[in-house]
Design an enzyme around this catalytic site. Structure first.
Site, PDB file in Angstrom:
ATOM      1  N   TYR A   1      -5.532   0.491  -9.332  1.00 39.09           N
ATOM      2  CA  TYR A   1      -4.301   0.417  -8.422  1.00 39.09           C
ATOM      3  C   TYR A   1      -3.068  -0.390  -9.018  1.00 39.09           C
ATOM      4  O   TYR A   1      -1.990  -0.030  -8.742  1.00 39.09           O
ATOM      5  CB  TYR A   1      -5.087  -0.266  -7.270  1.00 39.09           C
ATOM      6  CG  TYR A   1      -3.999  -0.644  -6.174  1.00 39.09           C
ATOM      7  CD1 TYR A   1      -3.206   0.371  -5.429  1.00 39.09           C
ATOM      8  CD2 TYR A   1      -3.231  -1.866  -5.929  1.00 39.09           C
ATOM      9  CE1 TYR A   1      -2.165  -0.022  -4.237  1.00 39.09           C
ATOM     10  CE2 TYR A   1      -2.494  -2.254  -5.047  1.00 39.09           C
ATOM     11  CZ  TYR A   1      -1.937  -1.141  -4.199  1.00 39.09           C
ATOM     12  OH  TYR A   1      -1.149  -1.545  -3.240  1.00 39.09           O
TER      13      TYR A   1
ATOM     14  N   SER B   1       2.985  -4.022  -5.279  1.00 34.23           N
ATOM     15  CA  SER B   1       2.194  -4.980  -4.671  1.00 34.23           C
ATOM     16  C   SER B   1       2.158  -6.248  -5.300  1.00 34.23           C
ATOM     17  O   SER B   1       2.594  -6.241  -6.916  1.00 34.23           O
ATOM     18  CB  SER B   1       0.719  -4.384  -4.889  1.00 34.23           C
ATOM     19  OG  SER B   1      -0.285  -5.341  -4.441  1.00 34.23           O
TER      20      SER B   1
END
Length: 258
Positions: free
Chosen positions: A163, A150
């Protein structure tokens, strides 16, 4: 639509391949000639739809079920893969592994519980680690491992801190694997999407949120699964045989110049 069959004769496994970015990757690899194993954890119907869509377009695919983030998940996945691959009549082995499956956690550091933290790392970090470990004997020389990270792993994003930590660990794994597997001609890279429009992202239904996230990209729009799938297909191909150990920004230029 691609005009090349750069993955002809190859076998690929995409974790979390039934929906969203994973589905886009499955469709792209299949269109370029790969036999694609579409992994799913819970949504069997979505996986079967993806397989059916690939077959309707003339490609080849099969579904593989394994819940990730639980004990024995890697062994369960590979047992299912071996079984379904044999049933398809294909030769044993793997050429492309895409670690796409993951979960998010919309919590700042003060609000993350130990159970939530452990769950995020079990799915996003532990599962791909052992999936890769069990894949090494199946992965053919000259193959490819691609992990989906990400952009938030390199941009401060406190709202999803656990995350982003889990993805940062995956990024580090890419570096070590690239060095270890280089002698076998296996490339290992990370592709890092930004704000991407998928059917499983409910926050994008809010017009204000859509506008703000679109504005973060220099292109003034959200990414699409196809945007990410195109990059993954190239990185996993022989055309990218001289690219390994890289973190590839696939955010659409989010926060450039800031």
């Amino acid at each position: 639509m691609t005009t090349t069959l750069r993955h002809h004769g190859r076998t690929a496994l995409v974790t979390g391949g039934s929906r969203g970015i994973g589905r886009g990757i499955c469709l792209r690899l299949a269109r370029e000639g790969a036999l694609v194993a579409v992994h799913y954890g819970h949504d069997r119907a979505a996986a079967e739809r993806t397989v059916k869509e690939i077959e309707t377009e003339g490609g080849r695919a099969f579904a593989v079920h394994a819940e990730l983030g639980v004990p024995g998940d890697a062994d369960t996945l590979w047992a299912a893969f071996d079984r379904e691959l044999a049933a398809s009549g294909a030769v044993p082995g793997l050429d492309v592994l895409v670690n796409n499956a993951g979960i998010t956690l919309p919590r700042t550091v003060a609000d993350v519980t130990e159970e939530e933290y452990d769950r995020v790392f079990a799915v996003n970090t532990r599962a791909p680690f052992f999936i890769i470990q069990r894949a090494l004997g199946r992965l053919r020389d000259g193959g490819s491992i691609v992990s989906i990270s990400s952009g938030a792993a390199r941009i401060a994003y406190p709202a999803i801190v656990a995350y982003t930590m889990s993805k940062g660990a995956l990024d580090t794994l890419t570096l070590s694997l690239a060095k270890e597997l280089g002698p076998r001609g296996i490339t290992v890279n990370t592709v890092a999407p930004g704000f991407t429009e998928t059917e499983i992202n409910p926050t994008l239904q809010n017009p204000q949120v859509r506008q703000a996230l679109s504005a973060a990209s220099v292109f003034g729009r959200l990414g699409t699964p196809a945007d990410i799938a195109d990059i993954v297909s190239f990185v996993a191909s022989d055309e990218a045989r001289w690219v390994t150990g890289q973190w590839i920004d696939a955010t659409g230029g989010v926060h450039l110049g800031l």
